[in-house]
Scaffold this active site. Structure first.
Site, short mmCIF file in Angstrom:
data_model
loop_
_atom_site.label_atom_id
_atom_site.label_comp_id
_atom_site.label_asym_id
_atom_site.label_seq_id
_atom_site.Cartn_x
_atom_site.Cartn_y
_atom_site.Cartn_z
N ALA A 82 0.86 -1.19 0.00
CA ALA A 82 0.00 0.00 0.00
C ALA A 82 0.89 1.24 0.00
CB ALA A 82 -0.89 -0.02 1.23
N GLY A 97 0.70 -5.05 1.08
CA GLY A 97 -0.41 -5.13 0.12
C GLY A 97 0.01 -5.77 -1.19
N GLU A 99 -0.30 -9.35 -0.54
CA GLU A 99 -1.72 -9.64 -0.40
C GLU A 99 -2.40 -9.70 -1.76
OE1 GLU A 99 -2.08 -6.49 2.73
OE2 GLU A 99 -3.42 -7.95 3.63
N GLU A 108 3.74 -5.15 7.48
CA GLU A 108 2.85 -4.12 8.03
C GLU A 108 3.09 -3.87 9.51
OE1 GLU A 108 1.98 -6.46 5.90
OE2 GLU A 108 0.41 -5.79 4.53
C1 LIG Z 1 -10.70 5.08 10.71
C2 LIG Z 1 -9.95 3.82 10.55
C3 LIG Z 1 -10.04 3.24 9.19
C4 LIG Z 1 -9.23 2.00 9.10
C5 LIG Z 1 -9.30 1.42 7.76
C6 LIG Z 1 -8.05 1.64 7.02
C7 LIG Z 1 -8.19 1.16 5.62
C8 LIG Z 1 -6.85 1.06 4.99
C9 LIG Z 1 -6.68 -0.29 4.45
C10 LIG Z 1 -5.30 -0.43 4.03
C11 LIG Z 1 -4.92 -1.87 4.05
C12 LIG Z 1 -3.54 -1.86 3.96
C13 LIG Z 1 -2.92 -3.22 4.02
C14 LIG Z 1 -1.57 -3.11 3.47
C15 LIG Z 1 -0.66 -2.33 4.06
C16 LIG Z 1 0.65 -2.15 3.44
O1 LIG Z 1 0.98 -2.65 2.39
S1 LIG Z 1 1.71 -1.17 4.28
C17 LIG Z 1 3.17 -1.16 3.28
C18 LIG Z 1 3.90 -2.43 3.39
N1 LIG Z 1 5.11 -2.38 2.62
C19 LIG Z 1 6.28 -2.11 3.16
O2 LIG Z 1 6.42 -1.94 4.32
C20 LIG Z 1 7.43 -2.03 2.19
C21 LIG Z 1 8.16 -0.76 2.38
N2 LIG Z 1 9.22 -0.59 1.43
C22 LIG Z 1 10.39 -1.24 1.51
O3 LIG Z 1 10.62 -2.09 2.35
C23 LIG Z 1 11.44 -0.85 0.50
O4 LIG Z 1 11.14 0.42 0.05
C24 LIG Z 1 11.55 -1.81 -0.70
C25 LIG Z 1 10.24 -2.03 -1.39
C26 LIG Z 1 12.13 -3.18 -0.23
C27 LIG Z 1 12.55 -1.20 -1.72
O5 LIG Z 1 13.76 -0.92 -1.05
P1 LIG Z 1 14.87 0.03 -1.71
O6 LIG Z 1 15.09 -0.38 -3.10
O7 LIG Z 1 16.04 0.04 -0.78
O8 LIG Z 1 14.23 1.46 -1.80
P2 LIG Z 1 13.81 2.48 -0.63
O9 LIG Z 1 14.86 3.50 -0.52
O10 LIG Z 1 13.43 1.75 0.58
O11 LIG Z 1 12.48 3.10 -1.24
C28 LIG Z 1 12.52 3.90 -2.41
C29 LIG Z 1 11.47 4.98 -2.28
O12 LIG Z 1 10.18 4.39 -2.26
C30 LIG Z 1 9.44 4.81 -1.12
N3 LIG Z 1 8.58 3.70 -0.71
C31 LIG Z 1 8.94 2.44 -0.50
N4 LIG Z 1 7.86 1.70 -0.18
C32 LIG Z 1 6.81 2.53 -0.17
C33 LIG Z 1 5.42 2.34 0.09
N5 LIG Z 1 4.90 1.16 0.38
N6 LIG Z 1 4.63 3.43 0.01
C34 LIG Z 1 5.11 4.64 -0.32
N7 LIG Z 1 6.43 4.88 -0.58
C35 LIG Z 1 7.26 3.81 -0.51
C36 LIG Z 1 10.50 5.13 -0.09
O13 LIG Z 1 10.02 6.00 0.89
C37 LIG Z 1 11.58 5.74 -0.95
O14 LIG Z 1 11.23 7.05 -1.24
P3 LIG Z 1 11.94 8.26 -0.48
O15 LIG Z 1 11.44 8.19 0.96
O16 LIG Z 1 11.44 9.47 -1.17
O17 LIG Z 1 13.39 8.03 -0.55
#
Ligand SMILES: CCCCCCCCCCCCC/C=C/C(=O)SCCNC(=O)CCNC(=O)[C@H](O)C(C)(C)COP(=O)(O)OP(=O)(O)OC[C@H]1O[C@@H](n2cnc3c(N)ncnc32)[C@H](O)[C@@H]1OP(=O)(O)O
Length: 719
Positions: A61, A100, A103, A123
Site C-alpha cells: 500500500a 499489500g 496480499e 505491516e
Molecule cells: C478510521 C480507521 C479506518 C481503518 C481502515 C483503514 C483502511 C486502509 C486499508 C489499508 C490496508 C492496507 C494493508 C496493506 C498495508 C501495506 O501494504 S503497508 C506497506 C507495506 N510495505 C512495506 O512496508 C514495504 C516498504 N518498502 C520497503 O521495504 C522498501 O522500500 C523496498 C520495497 C524493499 C525497496 O527498497 P529500496 O530499493 O532500498 O528502496 P527504498 O529507498 O526503501 O524506497 C525507495 C522509495 O520508495 C518509497 N517507498 C517504498 N515503499 C513505499 C510504500 N509502500 N509506500 C510509499 N512509498 C514507498 C521510499 O520511501 C523511498 O522514497 P523516499 O522516501 O522518497 O526516498
C-alpha cells in the site's frame, strides 16, 4: 496506474506502474480494477498475468496515503474480484512483493517468483496488520505457525523459502514475466476451485490455545508496549477459528484501532526518517546529491579491541580486503581468533564460505600504505589517537581517507594532526560493530563532502542507518545520553532506586533501563571519560561540595560506585549485583541501597517519593531539550537525524518514533511547561532550562515535526 496488453494471443498482461516501488496508490488501485475488468470481459483472453514494471512487483500500500483522507477503490473488494475471476490470474513476482503487494499476489490463483525476489508482510513494522485479507489468507495457505511468524515479525523471505513454505508455486532464474505467461497458458481453462485461498479451511494445529498463548507471550516480550504485534496475533487467531468472512470482519476491526494510533504514526515516521537521513546536507551546502563518494576496495582497521574486531568483520562482510593492525602480539592473536570466529558464524548463517582470506593481520602500521581508507579504533585517549594519526599521515598513500571511531573526542583536533584535514571524518560505530545498525558519520569544519559521502556510502553498504552529524562533544547520541543519565543520578540522590528508574524506562519501552544498561556496558567507561574531563576530582577538602562542578549541580554517585571497583556485570556488581563476574541476571543489591541511604545522610538529602511519571519527564525531557539545542547548533540537520540515531543506536522504542517525534506527540507546549517546572525546582541544573528553539517552536504554534526545519532555518538565518 496499471497498463494492459495482450500477449501470446490469449494472456492479458497487467503491469503496475508507479515508480519506484509500484506502491498501491489510488491511481494504481483504480488501474488494477479497470484492467482486470477489461481482461475478464475480453473473450480472447483465457488467463491473466499481473506484474510490476522495472523489476519490482509491488512494495505494498502507498504509505504516504495513510496520513491523509483515502480515495480510490478499496483493496479488499479489488482482491476479491481477482480471486473470484473465472480465468486464472498469475502473479509474476520480481524484486519485492511486500505488504499489500503480497496480499495482491495471494488474491491471485498462482504465484511465480524470480529466485532473487523477497516476499513478506511487513505491516507490523509500520504499526499495522495485513488488512487487505492477508492475515486471513496466509494462514489458510501456509498454516498457522508459519503465518504467525511472518505476520508478527514482518520478516521478508527469499523466493526459495517462499517456495518451501508454499507461498509461491514456482521459482525461476529466468525472465519472470515470460515464465508466468508460459505458466498462464498451461493453466488456462483449468478449474480454479482449489486455487481460491479464501475458500480453503485454515489448517488446524493440534493445540491451538497453547500456540496462540505462546505467540502472544513472545510478541509481548519482544516488542514491549507495541500494539500491532498483539493485533497481528489476534487477527491470525481469527483466521484459525472463524469462517473467512467473519475473520475478515475481525481483521478490519483490529486494523481500525491500529490505523489511527500514535504508534502507527511513529513507525511510519521512522520509515521515512530512515530514508530521509540518507539525503544529508552539510552547513556548507554540500549534500548527498552533489558529492560523489570515492571507490573503496581496501581498508585498514587500527586497534583490535572489541570495536576494532567488529569493524573488521563488518568491512570484510561487504567484500573489502581489510588490513587489521594491532601492535601487541598477544592481542593480535586473540583478535585474529575472534574475527575468524565471527566471520565463520556469519558465513554459516548465510550459507556461504567464510571470507577469512580477505583479512590480513599485522603489528606494523606500514602495512596500511596502500589502503584507500583507514578506521582508527584504538583506546579512547586523545594523546594516543593523535600519535596514530601522525603516523598514518606519514605512511598512507596520498588521498587515503582517515576515519576515527571515537565516541566523543574532538575529531577536528585529530584532523589538525594531519596535513590533509579534509580527508578526516569520524565514524562512530556502536558495539558490537558488526551487529549494531547505527553509524554516526561525524564531519568537522574542514572535512570534505567527498569524505562524508564515502563514509555514508560505506555505512549504507554495511547495512547501517548512517547519519551525518557535526562535531561536538559526544556528537548527537552521547551528548543527549549524558543528560539522560545525569537526571537518573539526580533521581537517586533525591530518593529513587536503580530499580524504580529502570522499571519506569522499561515500561516506556526501552529494552533496558539506564542502570541495567550501564552495568552491561561497564561503568568504568564513563568514569574514565569523566576523569579525563576533570569532573571527578574530589574537591570536598577545599570546602566546596562534591555535588557542585563548574557552579552546577553534579552527582558523584557513579564515581563513588566505581571507586568501590563496581564496574557492572564484568566485576559482578555495579548498580545491581550478579552471581559472579560476567553474570547477566541483575538482582537488587542491599549494599547499594544502604550506600544510597548513607550518601543522602552525609549530604543532608531527604529521600522523597518519586513516581514513574517524574522519572520519565526528568530523564526524557532533559534529553529532548538537548536535542533541541543540537538542532539549534546545527549539529544535526533535522529531528529525523536525532530520531534515527536514538531508534537504531540507543534502544529508543521504535513505536514511539524517537525522542523528537515523541516530544511532538506529547505536545511541545507540555514539554516546555514541564521543563520550566523542573528547572524552577532545580535551578542549578542548566540542562533543564528550556532552550530557545523549543520556546520558538511553541511560540509559532507547535508545528508538526516535519515542519521544524523551516523554523530552524529561520533561526539560523537570524544568527
Ligand atoms: C478510521 C480507521 C479506518 C481503518 C481502515 C483503514 C483502511 C486502509 C486499508 C489499508 C490496508 C492496507 C494493508 C496493506 C498495508 C501495506 O501494504 S503497508 C506497506 C507495506 N510495505 C512495506 O512496508 C514495504 C516498504 N518498502 C520497503 O521495504 C522498501 O522500500 C523496498 C520495497 C524493499 C525497496 O527498497 P529500496 O530499493 O532500498 O528502496 P527504498 O529507498 O526503501 O524506497 C525507495 C522509495 O520508495 C518509497 N517507498 C517504498 N515503499 C513505499 C510504500 N509502500 N509506500 C510509499 N512509498 C514507498 C521510499 O520511501 C523511498 O522514497 P523516499 O522516501 O522518497 O526516498
Amino acid at each position: 496506474m496499471a497498463q494492459y496488453t495482450r500477449v501470446s494471443g490469449i494472456v492479458g498482461l497487467i503491469t503496475l506502474q508507479n515508480p519506484p516501488v509500484n506502491a498501491l496508490s489510488a491511481a494504481v488501485r483504480q488501474g488494477i480494477v479497470d484492467t482486470v475488468k477489461t481482461a475478464l470481459s475480453d473473450p480472447q483472453v483465457k488467463s491473466v498475468v499481473i506484474c510490476g514494471q522495472n523489476g519490482i512487483f509491488c512494495g505494498g500500500a502507498d504509505i504516504k496515503e495513510f496520513g491523509e483522507k483515502m480515495f480510490g477503490p478499496p483493496l479488499i473488494p479489488m482482491m476479491h474480484a481477482i480471486e473470484a475471476a473465472d480465468k486464472p490470474v498469475v502473479a509474476a513476482i520480481e524484486g519485492s512483493a511486500l505488504g499489500g503487494g503480497l496480499e495482491l499476489a495471494l488474491g491471485c490463483h498462482y504465484r511465480i517468483a524470480h529466485s532473487k525476489a523477497r516476499l513478506g508482510l511487513p505491516e507490523v513494522t509500520l504499526g499495522l496488520l495485513p488488512a487487505a485479507g492477508g492475515s486471513q489468507r496466509l494462514p489458510r495457505l501456509i498454516g498457522v505457525p508459519a503465518a504467525l511468524d511472518l505476520i508478527t515479525t514482518g520478516r521478508h523471505v527469499t523466493a526459495a523459502e517462499a517456495l518451501q513454505l508454499g507461498i509461491v508455486d514456482q521459482v525461476t532464474d529466468h525472465n519472470t514475466v515470460d515464465a508466468a505467461v508460459k505458466f498462464a497458458l498451461t493453466v488456462a481453462g483449468q478449474s480454479l476451485d482449489a486455487r481460491r485461498i479464501s475458500t480453503r479451511p485454515c489448517p488446524q494445529p493440534s493445540d491451538l490455545d497453547a500456540l496462540f498463548e505462546e505467540a502472544m507471550q513472545k510478541v509481548r516480550r519482544s516488542a514491549r508496549g507495541a500494539i500491532a504485534p498483539v493485533a497481528c496475533v489476534q487477527a491470525v487467531r481469527a483466521a484459525a477459528t472463524l469462517p473467512y468472512a467473519l475473520g475478515l470482519e475481525r481483521e478490519k476491526e483490529l486494523m481500525a484501532t491500529l490505523f489511527t494510533s500514535g504508534q502507527a504514526r511513529a513507525l511510519q515516521y521512522i520509515f521515512f526518517a530512515q530514508r530521509a537521513v540518507g539525503r544529508w546536507r552539510m552547513p556548507s551546502g554540500a549534500s548527498w546529491d552533489t558529492s560523489k563518494p570515492r571507490p573503496i576496495n581496501k581498508a585498514a582497521v587500527i586497534g583490535l579491541g572489541t570495536m576494532g574486531q567488529g569493524i573488521t568483520v563488518a568491512l570484510t562482510q561487504i567484500g573489502l580486503s581489510v588490513v587489521a593492525i594491532e601492535t601487541q602480539e598477544k592481542q593480535l592473536m586473540k583478535a585474529k581468533q575472534a574475527i575468524s570466529g565471527m566471520l565463520e558464524r556469519g558465513a554459516k548463517r548465510r550459507g556461504v564460505a567464510p571470507p577469512l582470506d580477505r583479512v590480513s593481520y599485522s603489528q606494523n602500521i606500514q602495512a596500511v600504505a596502500d589502503v584507500d581508507l583507514v578506521i582508527e579504533a584504538v583506546f579512547e585517549d586523545m594523546g594516543l589517537k593523535m600519535e596514530v594519526f601522525q603516523q598514518l599521515s606519514a605512511v598512507c598513500k596520498p588521498g587515503t581517507l582517515l576515519c576515527t571511531n571515537t565516541s566523543a573526542l574532538d575529531m577536528d583536533q585529530l584532523a589538525s594532526e594531519t596535513p590533509n584535514p579534509e580527508l578526516v571524518v569520524g565514524m562512530h560505530f556502536f558495539s558490537p560493530a558488526h551487529v549494531m545498525k547505527l553509524l554516526e558519520v561525524v564531519y568537522g569544519p574542514r572535512s570534505s563532502p567527498q569524505a562524508v559521502a564515502t563514509a555514508m556510502q560505506l555505512g549504507k553498504k554495511m547495512g547501517k542507518a548512517s547519519v551525518a552529524v557535526g562535531n561536538c562533544t559526544g556528537f548527537v547520541g552521547n551528548r543527549m545520553l549524558k543528560l539522560y543519565t545525569e537526571q537518573a543520578f539526580f533521581l537517586l540522590e533525591e530518593g529513587a532506586t536503580p530499580e524504580l528508574v529502570d522499571e519506569a524506562l522499561e515500561e516506556f519501552g526501552f529494552p533496558m533501563g539506564v542502570f541495567r544498561m550501564s552495568d552491561l556496558a561497564g561503568l568504568d567507561v564513563g568514569w574514565r571519560i569523566r576523569k579525563s574531563a576533570g569532573l571527578e576530582e574530589p574537591i570536598e577538602a577545599s570546602g566546596q561540595s562534591v555535588r557542585i562542578r563548574n557552579g552546577c549541580r553534579y552527582s558523584p554517585i557513579a564515581d563513588l560506585i566505581c571507586e568501590q571497583g563496581r564496574f557492572g556485570q564484568k566485576t559482578g556488581s555495579g548498580w545491581y549485583q550478579y552471581d559472579a563476574p560476567g553474570g547477566r541476571v541483575a538482582r537488587s543489591d542491599p549494599w547499594l541501597h544502604s550506600f544510597l541511604a548513607k550518601y543522602r545522610a552525609r549530604h543532608g538529602l531527604v529521600a522523597r517519593g518519586i513516581d514513574h511519571q517524574e522519572v520519565l519527564e526528568r530523564c526524557l525531557y532533559a534529553m529532548i531539550n538537548e536535542g533541541f539545542r543540537i538542532l539549534e547548533d546545527g549539529i544535526a540537520a533535522g529531528p529525523e537525524d536525532i530520531d534515527v540515531i536514538y531508534v537504531f543506536g540507543y534502544g529508543w522504542p521504535r513505536h514511539r518514533g524517537g525522542p523528537m517525534f515523541y516530544a511532538s506527540m506529547v505536545g511541545l507546549a507540555k514539554v516546555l511547561e514541564r521543563l520550566e517546572h523542573y528547572h524552577h525546582a532545580h535551578p542549578d541544573v542548566p540542562s533543564l532550562q528550556p532552550c530557545s528553539l523549543l520556546k520558538r517552536l511553541v511560540a509559532s504554534g507547535s508545528p508538526p515535526v516535519h515542519r521544524w526545519r523551516e523554523v530552524i532555518k529561520k533561526l539560523h538565518s537570524q544568527l
